[in-house]
Each structure stands twice: as structure tokens, then as C-alpha cells.
Design a protein around this motif. Structure first.
Motif, PDB file in Angstrom:
ATOM      1  N   ARG A   1      34.450  60.832  73.748  1.00  0.00           N
ATOM      2  CA  ARG A   1      34.245  62.276  73.816  1.00  0.00           C
ATOM      3  C   ARG A   1      33.975  62.869  72.436  1.00  0.00           C
ATOM      4  NH1 ARG A   1      36.516  66.761  72.589  1.00  0.00           N
ATOM      5  NH2 ARG A   1      38.283  65.688  71.633  1.00  0.00           N
ATOM      6  N   VAL A   2      33.036  63.812  72.408  1.00  0.00           N
ATOM      7  CA  VAL A   2      32.826  64.655  71.229  1.00  0.00           C
ATOM      8  C   VAL A   2      32.701  66.089  71.719  1.00  0.00           C
ATOM      9  CG1 VAL A   2      31.664  62.905  69.822  1.00  0.00           C
ATOM     10  CG2 VAL A   2      30.310  64.384  71.323  1.00  0.00           C
ATOM     11  N   SER A   3      32.945  67.039  70.822  1.00  0.00           N
ATOM     12  CA  SER A   3      32.690  68.440  71.127  1.00  0.00           C
ATOM     13  C   SER A   3      31.608  68.930  70.177  1.00  0.00           C
ATOM     14  CB  SER A   3      33.968  69.278  70.980  1.00  0.00           C
ATOM     15  OG  SER A   3      34.513  69.121  69.687  1.00  0.00           O
ATOM     16  N   THR A   4      31.191  70.164  70.348  1.00  0.00           N
ATOM     17  CA  THR A   4      30.050  70.691  69.582  1.00  0.00           C
ATOM     18  C   THR A   4      30.234  70.553  68.082  1.00  0.00           C
ATOM     19  OG1 THR A   4      29.673  72.288  71.341  1.00  0.00           O
ATOM     20  CG2 THR A   4      28.604  72.715  69.240  1.00  0.00           C
ATOM     21  N   ASP A   5      31.451  70.850  67.592  1.00  0.00           N
ATOM     22  CA  ASP A   5      31.661  70.835  66.138  1.00  0.00           C
ATOM     23  C   ASP A   5      31.901  69.436  65.596  1.00  0.00           C
ATOM     24  OD1 ASP A   5      34.094  70.520  67.342  1.00  0.00           O
ATOM     25  OD2 ASP A   5      35.196  71.646  65.821  1.00  0.00           O
ATOM     26  N   GLU A   6      31.805  68.406  66.456  1.00  0.00           N
ATOM     27  CA  GLU A   6      32.029  67.039  65.996  1.00  0.00           C
ATOM     28  C   GLU A   6      30.761  66.192  66.097  1.00  0.00           C
ATOM     29  OE1 GLU A   6      36.666  66.714  67.461  1.00  0.00           O
ATOM     30  OE2 GLU A   6      35.046  66.104  68.774  1.00  0.00           O
ATOM     31  N   GLN A   7      29.643  66.816  66.405  1.00  0.00           N
ATOM     32  CA  GLN A   7      28.410  66.069  66.639  1.00  0.00           C
ATOM     33  C   GLN A   7      27.959  65.304  65.393  1.00  0.00           C
ATOM     34  OE1 GLN A   7      26.959  65.512  69.380  1.00  0.00           O
ATOM     35  NE2 GLN A   7      27.838  67.006  70.766  1.00  0.00           N
ATOM     36  N   ALA A   8      28.177  65.922  64.216  1.00  0.00           N
ATOM     37  CA  ALA A   8      27.670  65.296  62.984  1.00  0.00           C
ATOM     38  C   ALA A   8      28.800  64.629  62.218  1.00  0.00           C
ATOM     39  CB  ALA A   8      27.006  66.348  62.101  1.00  0.00           C
ATOM     40  N   GLY A   9      28.687  63.363  61.933  1.00  0.00           N
ATOM     41  CA  GLY A   9      29.591  62.666  61.035  1.00  0.00           C
ATOM     42  C   GLY A   9      30.975  62.445  61.619  1.00  0.00           C
ATOM     43  N   ARG A  10      31.949  62.229  60.736  1.00  0.00           N
ATOM     44  CA  ARG A  10      33.370  62.055  61.019  1.00  0.00           C
ATOM     45  C   ARG A  10      33.670  60.797  61.819  1.00  0.00           C
ATOM     46  NH1 ARG A  10      37.025  66.971  62.392  1.00  0.00           N
ATOM     47  NH2 ARG A  10      36.408  66.463  64.504  1.00  0.00           N
ATOM     48  N   GLY A  11      32.704  59.983  62.101  1.00  0.00           N
ATOM     49  CA  GLY A  11      32.966  58.776  62.883  1.00  0.00           C
ATOM     50  C   GLY A  11      33.307  59.079  64.328  1.00  0.00           C
ATOM     51  N   TYR A  12      32.933  60.281  64.796  1.00  0.00           N
ATOM     52  CA  TYR A  12      33.268  60.684  66.146  1.00  0.00           C
ATOM     53  C   TYR A  12      32.056  60.714  67.063  1.00  0.00           C
ATOM     54  CZ  TYR A  12      38.088  62.066  65.153  1.00  0.00           C
ATOM     55  OH  TYR A  12      39.419  62.068  64.840  1.00  0.00           O
ATOM     56  N   SER A  13      30.942  60.164  66.652  1.00  0.00           N
ATOM     57  CA  SER A  13      29.778  60.155  67.529  1.00  0.00           C
ATOM     58  C   SER A  13      30.081  59.287  68.741  1.00  0.00           C
ATOM     59  CB  SER A  13      28.555  59.615  66.790  1.00  0.00           C
ATOM     60  OG  SER A  13      28.702  58.234  66.538  1.00  0.00           O
ATOM     61  N   LEU A  14      29.436  59.602  69.841  1.00  0.00           N
ATOM     62  CA  LEU A  14      29.652  58.827  71.067  1.00  0.00           C
ATOM     63  C   LEU A  14      29.328  57.356  70.854  1.00  0.00           C
ATOM     64  CD1 LEU A  14      28.152  61.288  73.724  1.00  0.00           C
ATOM     65  CD2 LEU A  14      30.560  60.783  73.337  1.00  0.00           C
ATOM     66  N   ARG A  15      28.237  57.100  70.144  1.00  0.00           N
ATOM     67  CA  ARG A  15      27.814  55.714  69.912  1.00  0.00           C
ATOM     68  C   ARG A  15      28.843  54.957  69.077  1.00  0.00           C
ATOM     69  NH1 ARG A  15      21.923  54.882  67.506  1.00  0.00           N
ATOM     70  NH2 ARG A  15      21.474  55.916  69.491  1.00  0.00           N
ATOM     71  N   ASP A  16      29.387  55.629  68.058  1.00  0.00           N
ATOM     72  CA  ASP A  16      30.362  54.975  67.181  1.00  0.00           C
ATOM     73  C   ASP A  16      31.641  54.646  67.959  1.00  0.00           C
ATOM     74  OD1 ASP A  16      31.235  54.335  64.308  1.00  0.00           O
ATOM     75  OD2 ASP A  16      32.828  55.654  65.010  1.00  0.00           O
ATOM     76  N   GLN A  17      32.133  55.611  68.751  1.00  0.00           N
ATOM     77  CA  GLN A  17      33.338  55.378  69.557  1.00  0.00           C
ATOM     78  C   GLN A  17      33.121  54.238  70.556  1.00  0.00           C
ATOM     79  OE1 GLN A  17      35.344  58.988  71.162  1.00  0.00           O
ATOM     80  NE2 GLN A  17      33.791  60.114  70.027  1.00  0.00           N
ATOM     81  N   GLU A  18      31.977  54.277  71.206  1.00  0.00           N
ATOM     82  CA  GLU A  18      31.683  53.272  72.227  1.00  0.00           C
ATOM     83  C   GLU A  18      31.645  51.870  71.623  1.00  0.00           C
ATOM     84  OE1 GLU A  18      27.942  52.289  75.192  1.00  0.00           O
ATOM     85  OE2 GLU A  18      28.482  54.399  74.826  1.00  0.00           O
ATOM     86  N   GLN A  19      31.043  51.745  70.448  1.00  0.00           N
ATOM     87  CA  GLN A  19      30.933  50.431  69.814  1.00  0.00           C
ATOM     88  C   GLN A  19      32.309  49.896  69.423  1.00  0.00           C
ATOM     89  OE1 GLN A  19      28.117  48.497  69.540  1.00  0.00           O
ATOM     90  NE2 GLN A  19      29.693  47.000  69.021  1.00  0.00           N
ATOM     91  N   LYS A  20      33.179  50.761  68.904  1.00  0.00           N
ATOM     92  CA  LYS A  20      34.527  50.338  68.521  1.00  0.00           C
ATOM     93  C   LYS A  20      35.322  49.883  69.748  1.00  0.00           C
ATOM     94  CE  LYS A  20      35.062  53.205  64.377  1.00  0.00           C
ATOM     95  NZ  LYS A  20      35.790  54.347  63.758  1.00  0.00           N
ATOM     96  N   LEU A  21      35.188  50.602  70.829  1.00  0.00           N
ATOM     97  CA  LEU A  21      35.912  50.254  72.052  1.00  0.00           C
ATOM     98  C   LEU A  21      35.407  48.944  72.645  1.00  0.00           C
ATOM     99  CD1 LEU A  21      36.126  53.800  73.666  1.00  0.00           C
ATOM    100  CD2 LEU A  21      38.083  52.389  73.010  1.00  0.00           C
TER     101      LEU A  21
END
Length: 515
Positions: free
Chosen positions: A9-29
Motif C-alpha cells: 500500500r501507498v498513499s498520495t504523499d508516499e508516491q515518490a521515494g521513501r522506499g514505499y513504492s508498490l514495486r519496491d514493497q512487492e519485491q521485498k515481500l
């Protein structure tokens, strides 16, 4: 092999950076599942705020789990703030998954929620983002108050004004075509002949578009004579600052209307009965038989008065006020945080915030995005000046870019406020040490405010105790930990009590539920 579903999950203010992109989370999981021999059944991708569980994708996830509960063993996500940022709702949703026989966990913040102490640690993980958001809101409030005191109104323009900009591109109220109706409305009210409804109807026939509800606030608004009302806040008294915008009416006319309206209000004013200080629980306490709120009253016996919380329905439930006070005080003592636990919690929160501060959330992408948006705003203005885009198109695009820019600036404010967030936790934890004292020594308003914070809704007694399911989940966890701590003190040093109980690098893998 265990079957799992993944939630990113991401919200509007997390779209850029912070390692919270959907793709980044999905790959870690996916990497985690591969390393731990877990079979991924489905991945749910969310682009929505975590303030509540009313999220489209999460609803689909829950429906999937209910239909396939025999096949799903675990639900995994990166961190607990991906799951939720609402402590109370989180505990309720965890119970839903427990009833389905599905274990949920965060691979970077693994917890065993069958252990009470770790349930409180979950509250820490979930509350830190909430506190940071509240700190951000306080900064916005402080900025708005500063502008108000300088005479610059920065909210939505009231009727008769439009939101504009001055030469320095700062907000400025500008009178619009409705200003003439506002002026006429004040003049009609000042005569004392017409009431608000009559004035509204007269203006409406002339083309004024508003509502009866809105017109009531118009005649109390200081902005129309050039004043800016600043509310009382944290010991600062309310005040009227001299505004920098153009007034629509005179100050004399405004206060003449206030006199007219105040005289009418005092004429029909009805005094409301104050809450009896002897019955602080009235309105909060339910009858265990009929579930209706208990009332309270005193009656005279042969030698003295007797006071009860009682039901007015035929069930005739009643409790002596002395008994109720005793039961409630015992309950308050049970949820008052133990000093040693408070110290451990504070150190864990401090460590969590310090680690977040060390790994700054404002990477190069953040500043690059901010620079690009600022450049787009300048370019947009040039296109409008050159006549290449229409005014409507310009205003819509400008509003969109300014909203994105504001979100990025708010993230920068969050980074500056780590110390303030820690102070907020320190203050709150100190309050949890003195809950019983606050209630015993507080006035009626303080007592009722404290009761409301402990119980999400009304509560009742069972077997001379507060029913546990009525309590806010956080206080229930504190009570459980206090009981465990009392048993532990005889066997070990309480200062060494480990609330986190974190597992090793291999991660957390709960047992497969029986089917």
C-alpha cells in the motif's frame, strides 16, 4: 509449504521515494517468501490512505480471505503502517483475521500478537505515524495563526470575497460580485425590522445564491469590516487583528448588527442545566439488562440520603454510587501504566524515531519532484499570460500542482519535527502514569473528557468490574501488561522486561492453523 497473501500500500504523499513504492514493497515481500519457502496465492495492491479500513483493495482482500480461509495461512506486508495507522481499528481487524484462522504480520517489524507486551508494541508502531500527522497539523495551525495575526486570511473565502493573491503571490481576499448583497444584508439587519430569514429571502429574490445556514454565519463574520478573528489557543486569548484586505462594510455597521442579534438572542435564551458533579459517569454507563443509559439520583431514607446509578426502564437495575466509584477507581488503577513499563516503552519509541531520523525519508527524488513542480507552476503561469491556455484550465492545473507541492513541503516539516514528536510521546506516557490521579483530582469536565478517551462508546459493569470489551484496546493491553509485570517482578528485574520480544533475522513464521 504455507500459503500466503501479500498486501502492499501507498498513499498520495508516499508516491515518490521513501522506499514505499508498490514495486519496491512487492519485491521485498516476494524475496522474503522465496527465502522462507512460502507460496504466494495473491498480491493485493492499494493506493489509498490507511486512516481507516474503508479501502477498496483491502475490502477485496478481506472478501478473498473469507472465501478462501482454509487455503490462506498468512497475510504479510512490509511494516505495520502499511496495514493501518489507526490503533483501535487495527486491533478489531486483527481479531477478524484471527477468527478466520489467518495470521498477519510485517516482515520488517515482526510481532507475535498472542503475547500482550507485543500487542502494546504494535500500538507503538501504529501510533508513531499518527503522532507525526498530528504534529504536521499543529505546524499548519501555527502557520495559519501567524498569518491571521498579521491580518492575512488564508482560509476559504466567505461569501462576498474570492481567494486572490497580492503582488508577492501571497493569499489575499478580494471582494467579488456578491459583495453588494452582503452590504445590503447588513444594512437590512441593522434596522432591527427584519430577522435573518426575511433578509435572506429579500437577497435571494435579487439573485443572491446561498443558504439559510450560511447566512447566519455571515452576520457574525469580522472579515466584512476588515477584521480577522483569531481563536483562543493554548493560553493565548482570542483577538481581532486588523486585516489587509478591502472591507465590504464599516465597523460601526457590523457592531450595530451584533447588538440587534444579541438582544434577540438574550430575549429567547434558555439556560441549560449543568452536569451534576456527583455523577461523572452519567451518560457513559449502560444498564447491563436493557442496554439503555443509566441515570443517577438521590433519595432520602429514614436517617440519610441514598444515591444510585439506576435504570428508568422496568428492569430496575441500580448500583449504589459508593460501589460504582470503588469499582471504577479499581479499574483506573489497573490501566495506569507501570513506571518501569513506561520507561521501557519510551526507550523503544525513542529508538524507533531515531532509526527513522537516521534513514531520512527525504531522498533525492523528493527534492527533484519539488523542483519539477515549482518549474511547472512557473511554466503554467507563462502559458496563461501568453494566452496559450484558458483561465479555467490554468486554475485547475495550478490547484493540482499547488496541492502536490504542499504535500512535499509537509513531508519536510515532518522531518524537522522528530524531537517534537518524541516530546509528545513523553508527555502522553507521563499522563498514562497518573490516570487515577487525574480522575480523582479533576473537575467534572476533566473527568468526563478522560472517561470519553478510555471508552470508544458507553460501558457497563459485569461482576463488579468494567466489562473488558467496552475498553479502548490500548488500555486493555496496558491492563494485561500490568498484571504480567506484577507476576514478573518477583522473579526478574522489571527494568530488563523486553516488550518487543523481536525474533531473529530469520523472521516470524507463526504455526499453520488447524483446518
Amino acid at each position: 509449504m504455507k500459503n500466503v497473501i501479500l498486501y502492499v500500500r501507498v498513499s498520495t504523499d508516499e508516491q515518490a521515494g521513501r522506499g514505499y513504492s508498490l514495486r519496491d514493497q512487492e519485491q521485498k515481500l516476494l524475496t522474503y517468501c522465496q527465502n522462507n519457502n512460502l507460496n504466494v496465492l495473491h498480491i493485493f495492491r492499494e493506493d489509498f490512505s490507511a486512516k481507516t479500513f474503508k479501502r477498496p483493495e483491502f475490502k477485496r482482500l478481506l472478501d478473498y480471505c473469507k472465501k478462501n480461509k482454509r487455503d490462506v495461512h498468512q497475510m504479510l506486508f512490509i511494516k505495520w503502517d502499511r496495514f493501518s495507522r489507526n490503533t483501535s481499528e487495527s486491533y478489531q481487524m486483527i481479531d477478524v483475521f484471527n477468527q478466520l484462522g489467518i495470521q498477519i504480520n510485517a516482515i520488517e517489524q515482526p510481532l507475535d500478537l498472542t503475547i500482550p507486551e507485543q500487542g502494546l508494541m504494535l500500538a507503538v508502531y501504529l501510533s508513531i505515524p499518527e503522532v507525526e500527522n498530528q504534529r504536521r497539523s499543529l505546524n499548519v495551525i501555527a502557520g495559519m495563526r501567524r498569518a491571521f495575526k498579521e491580518g492575512r486570511y488564508v482560509g476559504n473565502a466567505p461569501k462576498g470575497y474570492s481567494n486572490g493573491m497580492d503582488a508577492n503571490k501571497k493569499p489575499l481576499l478580494v471582494p467579488n460580485e456578491d459583495a453588494k448583497y452582503i452590504q445590503e444584508g447588513f444594512e437590512l439587519m441593522a434596522t432591527g425590522i427584519y430577522n435573518q430569514k426575511e433578509v435572506f429571502n429579500k437577497l435571494k429574490t435579487k439573485g443572491f445564491k446561498s443558504s439559510m445556514t450560511a447566512i447566519a454565519s455571515v452576520f457574525r463574520n469580522h472579515l466584512y469590516y476588515g477584521g480577522v478573528f483569531v481563536k483562543a489557543y493554548k493560553g493565548e486569548p482570542e483577538m481581532i487583528a486588523q486585516g489587509i484586505h478591502e472591507p465590504i462594510i464599516t465597523k460601526e455597521l457590523f457592531y450595530k448588527v451584533q447588538d440587534v442579534m444579541d438582544n434577540r438572542r438574550h430575549k429567547y435564551h434558555v439556560a441549560h442545566k449543568k452536569i451534576n458533579e456527583n455523577f461523572p459517569l452519567k451518560g457513559f454507563l449502560n444498564c447491563p439488562t436493557c442496554k439503555k443509559p443509566l441515570t443517577a439520583s438521590s433519595s432520602k431514607g429514614r436517617s440519610k440520603h441514598y444515591t444510585y446509578y439506576h435504570c428508568i426502564s422496568p428492569c430496575n437495575e441500580r448500583y449504589r454510587i459508593e460501589d460504582v466509584n470503588l469499582w471504577f477507581e479499581q479499574f483506573l488503577k489497573s490501566i495506569t501504566l507501570d513506571k518501569e513499563i513506561q520507561e521501557v516503552l519510551y526507550e523503544m519509541i525513542k529508538e524507533e524515531l531515531t532509526s527513522k531520523k537516521g534513514k531520512t525519508e527525504l531522498g533525492p527524488k523528493h527534492f527533484e519532484s519539488k523542483k519539477n513542480i515549482e518549474a511547472k507552476l512557473i511554466r503554467l503561469q507563462d502559458l496563461f499570460i501568453e494566452g496559450e491556455i484558458e483561465k479555467t484550465e490554468y486554475l485547475e492545473a495550478k490547484k493540482r500542482y499547488q496541492a502536490l507541492l504542499q504535500e512535499l513541503k509537509q513531508k519536510e516539516e515532518v522531518e524537522k519535527d522528530k524531537k517534537e514528536v518524541l516530546k509528545t510521546y513523553e508527555f502522553t506516557l507521563a499522563k498514562l502514569l497518573t490516570i487515577h490521579y487525574q480522575y480523582t483530582n479533576g473537575d467534572i469536565d476533566a473527568k468526563r473528557k478522560l472517561i470519553g478517551s478510555i471508552f470508544p462508546e458507553k460501558f457497563q459493569f459485569e461482576n463488579k468490574k468494567v466489562r473488558t470489551k467496552d475498553i479502548h484496546p490500548l488500555f486493555l493491553k496496558i491492563s494485561s501488561i500490568n498484571n504480567l509485570s506484577q507476576r514478573t517482578k518477583k522473579r526478574t528485574n522489571p527494568k530488563k522486561l523486553n516488550l518487543s520480544g523481536m525474533v531473529g533475522d530469520e523472521g516470524f513464521e507463526p504455526p499453520t492453523p488447524s483446518v
